[in-house]
Design an enzyme around this catalytic site. Structure first.
Site, PDB file in Angstrom:
ATOM      1  N   ASN A 222      60.003  32.951  54.077  1.00  0.00           N
ATOM      2  CA  ASN A 222      60.967  33.746  54.832  1.00  0.00           C
ATOM      3  C   ASN A 222      61.445  34.947  54.020  1.00  0.00           C
ATOM      4  O   ASN A 222      60.980  35.208  52.910  1.00  0.00           O
ATOM      5  CB  ASN A 222      62.146  32.870  55.293  1.00  0.00           C
ATOM      6  CG  ASN A 222      62.923  32.282  54.116  1.00  0.00           C
ATOM      7  OD1 ASN A 222      62.888  32.784  52.987  1.00  0.00           O
ATOM      8  ND2 ASN A 222      63.643  31.204  54.373  1.00  0.00           N
ATOM      9  N   GLN A 267      51.547  32.313  68.273  1.00  0.00           N
ATOM     10  CA  GLN A 267      52.211  32.912  67.126  1.00  0.00           C
ATOM     11  C   GLN A 267      53.731  32.907  67.290  1.00  0.00           C
ATOM     12  O   GLN A 267      54.472  32.759  66.320  1.00  0.00           O
ATOM     13  CB  GLN A 267      51.696  34.333  66.894  1.00  0.00           C
ATOM     14  CG  GLN A 267      50.238  34.376  66.456  1.00  0.00           C
ATOM     15  CD  GLN A 267      49.963  33.477  65.264  1.00  0.00           C
ATOM     16  OE1 GLN A 267      50.492  33.685  64.171  1.00  0.00           O
ATOM     17  NE2 GLN A 267      49.138  32.455  65.461  1.00  0.00           N
ATOM     18  N   HIS A 270      55.799  30.012  65.745  1.00  0.00           N
ATOM     19  CA  HIS A 270      56.166  29.922  64.331  1.00  0.00           C
ATOM     20  C   HIS A 270      57.661  30.086  64.093  1.00  0.00           C
ATOM     21  O   HIS A 270      58.258  29.390  63.263  1.00  0.00           O
ATOM     22  CB  HIS A 270      55.435  31.000  63.521  1.00  0.00           C
ATOM     23  CG  HIS A 270      54.047  30.638  63.136  1.00  0.00           C
ATOM     24  ND1 HIS A 270      53.752  29.758  62.125  1.00  0.00           N
ATOM     25  CD2 HIS A 270      52.849  31.056  63.622  1.00  0.00           C
ATOM     26  CE1 HIS A 270      52.438  29.643  62.005  1.00  0.00           C
ATOM     27  NE2 HIS A 270      51.872  30.414  62.900  1.00  0.00           N
ATOM     28  N   GLU A 336      49.169  41.837  61.477  1.00  0.00           N
ATOM     29  CA  GLU A 336      48.706  40.740  60.633  1.00  0.00           C
ATOM     30  C   GLU A 336      47.466  40.099  61.259  1.00  0.00           C
ATOM     31  O   GLU A 336      46.439  39.908  60.599  1.00  0.00           O
ATOM     32  CB  GLU A 336      49.829  39.708  60.493  1.00  0.00           C
ATOM     33  CG  GLU A 336      49.434  38.482  59.695  1.00  0.00           C
ATOM     34  CD  GLU A 336      50.491  37.387  59.764  1.00  0.00           C
ATOM     35  OE1 GLU A 336      50.472  36.507  58.885  1.00  0.00           O
ATOM     36  OE2 GLU A 336      51.319  37.398  60.695  1.00  0.00           O
ATOM     37  N   HIS A 337      47.560  39.743  62.535  1.00  0.00           N
ATOM     38  CA  HIS A 337      46.436  39.190  63.298  1.00  0.00           C
ATOM     39  C   HIS A 337      46.177  40.112  64.479  1.00  0.00           C
ATOM     40  O   HIS A 337      47.095  40.416  65.237  1.00  0.00           O
ATOM     41  CB  HIS A 337      46.761  37.801  63.861  1.00  0.00           C
ATOM     42  CG  HIS A 337      47.299  36.825  62.870  1.00  0.00           C
ATOM     43  ND1 HIS A 337      48.660  36.599  62.710  1.00  0.00           N
ATOM     44  CD2 HIS A 337      46.671  36.005  61.993  1.00  0.00           C
ATOM     45  CE1 HIS A 337      48.836  35.680  61.776  1.00  0.00           C
ATOM     46  NE2 HIS A 337      47.654  35.297  61.328  1.00  0.00           N
ATOM     47  N   ASP A 370      43.888  30.329  61.626  1.00  0.00           N
ATOM     48  CA  ASP A 370      44.965  29.617  60.936  1.00  0.00           C
ATOM     49  C   ASP A 370      44.453  28.359  60.239  1.00  0.00           C
ATOM     50  O   ASP A 370      45.015  27.928  59.230  1.00  0.00           O
ATOM     51  CB  ASP A 370      46.066  29.219  61.927  1.00  0.00           C
ATOM     52  CG  ASP A 370      46.940  30.390  62.339  1.00  0.00           C
ATOM     53  OD1 ASP A 370      46.954  31.393  61.618  1.00  0.00           O
ATOM     54  OD2 ASP A 370      47.607  30.289  63.385  1.00  0.00           O
ATOM     55  N   HIS A 429      44.493  62.774  19.570  1.00  0.00           N
ATOM     56  CA  HIS A 429      43.454  62.103  20.349  1.00  0.00           C
ATOM     57  C   HIS A 429      42.070  62.603  19.924  1.00  0.00           C
ATOM     58  O   HIS A 429      41.131  61.827  19.737  1.00  0.00           O
ATOM     59  CB  HIS A 429      43.644  62.367  21.851  1.00  0.00           C
ATOM     60  CG  HIS A 429      44.690  61.527  22.503  1.00  0.00           C
ATOM     61  ND1 HIS A 429      46.005  61.520  22.097  1.00  0.00           N
ATOM     62  CD2 HIS A 429      44.614  60.668  23.557  1.00  0.00           C
ATOM     63  CE1 HIS A 429      46.704  60.693  22.870  1.00  0.00           C
ATOM     64  NE2 HIS A 429      45.874  60.159  23.771  1.00  0.00           N
TER      65      HIS A 429
END
Length: 441
Positions: A222, A267, A270, A336-337, A370, A429
């Site tokens: 979360n 979804q 969830h 996301e999906h 999933d 250098h």
């Protein structure tokens, strides 16, 4: 139930404007940091006692030890429902097939005769893998974290998951069983911000054993877990600042409204803040999906949670004039999906640039990903798929450049090194090169 946004009348706005128009879940990480920082600081300064205080406060239980005994892992596996065991084993096997194919071989490049640069891919030594608790049980997240870490060759890993009062202060037995199936022998009963802090700073357990800190923390959670990951970033690496789950479906008039509705619901199940977005060229499909949502939501287990998610500002239907415009919208959303349910789904999917994972056609629902597709379900949210990918074997590998030049190869390029060093007003250098050939230092 779903709000509507009609983008058919005018040419689509440019992507930056579109990103501000599409439905989006709020993720106030900055606000959560104020609540989380005292917890993280407390664990850093006072160790286990601060972590246990937070655990008692949020999880209503204080485990006898943070590290779960090996006997408890074995007991959980012995007591696992046989059907669930077969399902977990299938998920593990398919995930291994995919993630072991992602292993990287060293790449040796001869730049010039006598001069090579090799990119070695080296696994991080120790990782902490988070499996959430809360509204659901996530043995699948154990698999999605552990399998790529093992495929990468990580030497040491620990799974952390919140303790459950109903299970004697240990994580859910199915989480423990999944860890046992994967051969994981180190599981900590701790969650939330205090779990992330323990992974970052380590501590001494109540029995005197070492809770060793890790190099990388991965796994979803979360907003408070995300805030904790932001605070400890730098002390440890993190995979991403994950937010609430989201699905977008690009569909035309030929899509099955039953499929579309069930996938949006899957979804939304969830979390009340989960985002479900349909992008379609068809008024008829949108109306049929609304009818199906009413029917299916009323008949499912978590009706109130799902209805809240689907009715929230983070969910909706976006009407577009063409699939071309629909692709522009889903690219701006960077889900996301992303499901593609169109007449030419494979070709349309190939035109999408921004998504955590893409599911093509009517027989590749997000819920397959999933659990048992073989793909990883720990994916970027909140538009982060525009610049980040999901969890993979590469998450746990570092590319290390190994440079080897002979004397002749260095001599051949020395004057150009000196020229660039002087151009940057860093003459030492250049002198570090010329000193090897008798030059002034």
């Amino acid at each position: 139930m779903l709000r509507r946004l009609d983008l058919r009348a005018d040419p689509l706005p440019r992507p930056a404007v579109l990103r501000g128009m599409v439905p989006r879940a709020e993720l106030d990480v900055d606000g959560a940091i104020a609540a989380v920082r005292p917890i993280v600081d407390g664990v850093r300064e006072r160790g286990l006692e601060a972590a246990m205080e937070a655990t008692e406060r949020f999880d209503k239980v204080r485990p006898a030890t943070v590290r779960v005994p090996a006997s408890a892992l074995a007991e959980a596996l012995d007591g696992l429902d046989p059907d669930v065991r077969v399902a977990l084993e299938t998920s593990i096997d398919r995930a291994r097939t995919v993630h072991e194919a992602q292993r990287r071989e060293d790449v040796v490049t001869q730049v010039v005769p006598g001069g090579t640069v090799t990119e070695r891919f080296v696994p991080v030594r120790r990782v902490g893998l988070y499996a959430p608790g809360g509204l659901a049980v996530y043995p699948s997240s154990v698999i999605m974290n552990v399998v790529p870490a093992q495929a990468a060759g990580v030497e040491s890993l620990v799974v952390v998951s919140p303790p459950q009062a109903e299970f004697g202060g240990r994580p859910h037995p199915t989480v423990l069983a999944a860890a046992a199936l994967l051969g994981v022998d180190e599981v900590w009963a701790v969650g939330g911000a205090q779990g992330v802090a323990l992974l970052a700073y380590g501590a001494t357990d109540t029995d005197g054993s070492d809770l060793e800190p890790v190099d990388v923390v991965t796994g979803p959670g979360n907003v408070y877990l995300t805030a904790a990951k932001r605070i400890v970033r730098g002390t440890v690496g993190i995979d991403a600042e994950a937010g609430t789950t989201e699905i977008a479906i690009l569909a035309d008039a030929g899509a099955d409204p039953v499929h579309v509705a069930s996938d949006l619901i899957s979804q939304a199940e969830h979390d009340p803040n989960a985002a479900s977005v349909l992008v379609t060229t068809s008024d008829e499909l949108a109306a049929a999906v609304e009818v199906e949502l009413e029917r299916q939501v009323s008949a499912t287990k978590h009706t109130e949670r799902i209805r809240t998610a689907l009715s929230g500002p983070q969910s909706g239907v976006i009407l577009v004039a063409s699939i071309h415009d629909g692709i522009a919208v889903v690219d701006a959303y960077a889900a996301e999906h992303l499901e593609i349910q169109t007449a030419d789904a494979r070709a349309d999917a190939a035109r999408v640039r921004n998504a955590g994972a893409i599911f093509i056609g009517p027989y590749a629902p997000v819920s397959l990903g999933d659990y048992c597709a073989g793909s990883n379900h720990v994916l970027p949210t909140g538009g982060c798929a525009r610049h980040s990918g999901g969890l993979s074997t590469s998450t746990f590998l570092r590319g290390v450049h190994v440079v080897e030049y002979t004397e002749d190869a260095l001599r051949e390029v020395s004057d150009r090194v000196v020229a660039l060093a002087n151009a940057e007003d860093l003459p030492a250098h250049g002198q570090a090169v010329t000193a090897r050939f008798g030059g002034a230092t």
